[in-house]
Scaffold this motif. Structure first.
Motif, PDB file in Angstrom:
ATOM      1  N   ARG A 166       0.828  -1.205   0.000  1.00  0.00           N
ATOM      2  CA  ARG A 166       0.000   0.000   0.000  1.00  0.00           C
ATOM      3  C   ARG A 166       0.865   1.258   0.000  1.00  0.00           C
ATOM      4  O   ARG A 166       0.628   2.188  -0.781  1.00  0.00           O
ATOM      5  CB  ARG A 166      -0.907   0.007   1.225  1.00  0.00           C
ATOM      6  CG  ARG A 166      -1.826   1.221   1.305  1.00  0.00           C
ATOM      7  CD  ARG A 166      -2.619   1.243   2.582  1.00  0.00           C
ATOM      8  NE  ARG A 166      -3.575   0.147   2.639  1.00  0.00           N
ATOM      9  CZ  ARG A 166      -3.455  -0.925   3.412  1.00  0.00           C
ATOM     10  NH1 ARG A 166      -2.388  -1.048   4.198  1.00  0.00           N
ATOM     11  NH2 ARG A 166      -4.356  -1.877   3.409  1.00  0.00           N
ATOM     12  N   LEU A 167       1.863   1.299   0.860  1.00  0.00           N
ATOM     13  CA  LEU A 167       2.729   2.473   0.929  1.00  0.00           C
ATOM     14  C   LEU A 167       3.541   2.636  -0.351  1.00  0.00           C
ATOM     15  O   LEU A 167       3.652   3.746  -0.903  1.00  0.00           O
ATOM     16  CB  LEU A 167       3.656   2.356   2.145  1.00  0.00           C
ATOM     17  CG  LEU A 167       4.605   3.519   2.411  1.00  0.00           C
ATOM     18  CD1 LEU A 167       3.829   4.814   2.621  1.00  0.00           C
ATOM     19  CD2 LEU A 167       5.482   3.229   3.618  1.00  0.00           C
ATOM     20  N   THR A 168       4.077   1.534  -0.861  1.00  0.00           N
ATOM     21  CA  THR A 168       4.894   1.602  -2.073  1.00  0.00           C
ATOM     22  C   THR A 168       4.069   2.023  -3.288  1.00  0.00           C
ATOM     23  O   THR A 168       4.488   2.887  -4.071  1.00  0.00           O
ATOM     24  CB  THR A 168       5.543   0.234  -2.345  1.00  0.00           C
ATOM     25  OG1 THR A 168       6.305  -0.166  -1.203  1.00  0.00           O
ATOM     26  CG2 THR A 168       6.459   0.299  -3.552  1.00  0.00           C
ATOM     27  N   ALA A 169       2.894   1.419  -3.450  1.00  0.00           N
ATOM     28  CA  ALA A 169       2.082   1.701  -4.636  1.00  0.00           C
ATOM     29  C   ALA A 169       1.590   3.141  -4.664  1.00  0.00           C
ATOM     30  O   ALA A 169       1.612   3.796  -5.713  1.00  0.00           O
ATOM     31  CB  ALA A 169       0.895   0.743  -4.677  1.00  0.00           C
ATOM     32  N   ASN A 170       1.153   3.664  -3.536  1.00  0.00           N
ATOM     33  CA  ASN A 170       0.645   5.036  -3.515  1.00  0.00           C
ATOM     34  C   ASN A 170       1.733   6.058  -3.823  1.00  0.00           C
ATOM     35  O   ASN A 170       1.512   7.003  -4.597  1.00  0.00           O
ATOM     36  CB  ASN A 170       0.015   5.343  -2.148  1.00  0.00           C
ATOM     37  CG  ASN A 170      -1.371   4.762  -2.000  1.00  0.00           C
ATOM     38  OD1 ASN A 170      -2.352   5.306  -2.486  1.00  0.00           O
ATOM     39  ND2 ASN A 170      -1.457   3.631  -1.319  1.00  0.00           N
ATOM     40  N   LEU A 171       2.908   5.871  -3.239  1.00  0.00           N
ATOM     41  CA  LEU A 171       3.997   6.822  -3.490  1.00  0.00           C
ATOM     42  C   LEU A 171       4.533   6.688  -4.908  1.00  0.00           C
ATOM     43  O   LEU A 171       4.839   7.693  -5.565  1.00  0.00           O
ATOM     44  CB  LEU A 171       5.108   6.620  -2.467  1.00  0.00           C
ATOM     45  CG  LEU A 171       4.737   6.925  -1.011  1.00  0.00           C
ATOM     46  CD1 LEU A 171       5.909   6.652  -0.100  1.00  0.00           C
ATOM     47  CD2 LEU A 171       4.277   8.361  -0.860  1.00  0.00           C
TER      48      LEU A 171
END
Length: 227
Positions: free
Chosen positions: A160-165
């Motif tokens: 989630r953190l990787t994909a959004n950024l």
């Protein structure tokens, strides 16, 4: 030679040495420390106000044992937020776009909450794997499904953190490239895309702060299930 849009997510090197360690250590230097004066500067005041409101909102429903995690999760929030915001500056590298780093942060903390629940309340922790009143025929598949959902929690946190950024950085680079190409051919359209780029940058500032908060919030919810 044209560079790929994904080159911005590669760790920069200098003299053959990766600079990711410098990118990880620099945010701690930028964080200001409160002083004994009556009035601090705006940065220190905002940082203190943010941490106080975060701890009050997040840890108020916890018991005394759960509130011992306050320092760890608050430090993690400031760390992730600073890394995300620094990655929006030109000629910088965002370590939180690396899935390996996000998993390295999520997995030990998630596993600590699971071990904490197994030690303090093993019956309640194991009870989460099987809802009450489940028919006998559904017990084996439900246990398997709940076990898989428990195991993939750290993976979901990291992805989630990787994909959004990553999506935000790619959009900024795509729109900025289009603005540069259109500036000489169609200045009016380039002005419009530049306006969109500025609005997207403001949105990414909000996303950088929200994603750090969501990361820590989900960890606190996992902790709340096991205390």
């Amino acid at each position: 030679m044209m560079l790929s849009f994904f080159d911005q997510f590669m760790s920069p090197t200098q003299l053959g040495l990766p600079l990711i360690l410098l990118a990880l250590l620099l945010p701690w230097i930028l964080l200001s420390t409160p002083t004994k004066q009556w009035m601090n500067n705006r940065m220190t005041f905002f940082q203190t106000w943010l941490m106080l409101n975060f701890t009050k909102q997040l840890f108020s429903p916890f018991n005394t044992y759960g509130q011992k995690w306050t320092f760890i999760l608050t430090s993690l929030l400031m760390f992730l937020m600073t890394l995300n915001l620094m990655g929006l500056l030109p000629h910088t590298f965002t370590p939180t776009t690396q899935l390996s780093m996000n998993l390295a942060l999520a997995t030990p903390l998630w596993f600590s909450t699971v071990l904490l629940g197994m030690r303090n309340q093993p019956t309640a922790s194991l009870g989460h794997l099987l809802p009450e009143g489940t028919p006998a025929l559904l017990i084996p598949p439900l246990i398997m499904i709940e076990t898989v959902s428990l195991i993939i929690r750290p993976l979901a946190l990291g992805v989630r953190l990787t994909a959004n950024l990553t999506a935000g950085h790619l959009l900024i680079q795509l729109i900025s490239t289009a603005t540069l190409l259109l500036s000489s051919m169609m200045p009016t359209v380039a002005l419009l895309t530049m306006t969109i780029l500025l609005l997207l940058t403001l949105l990414e500032v909000a996303v950088a702060m929200i994603q750090a908060y969501v990361f820590v919030l989900l960890l606190s919810l996992y902790l709340q299930e096991n205390i």
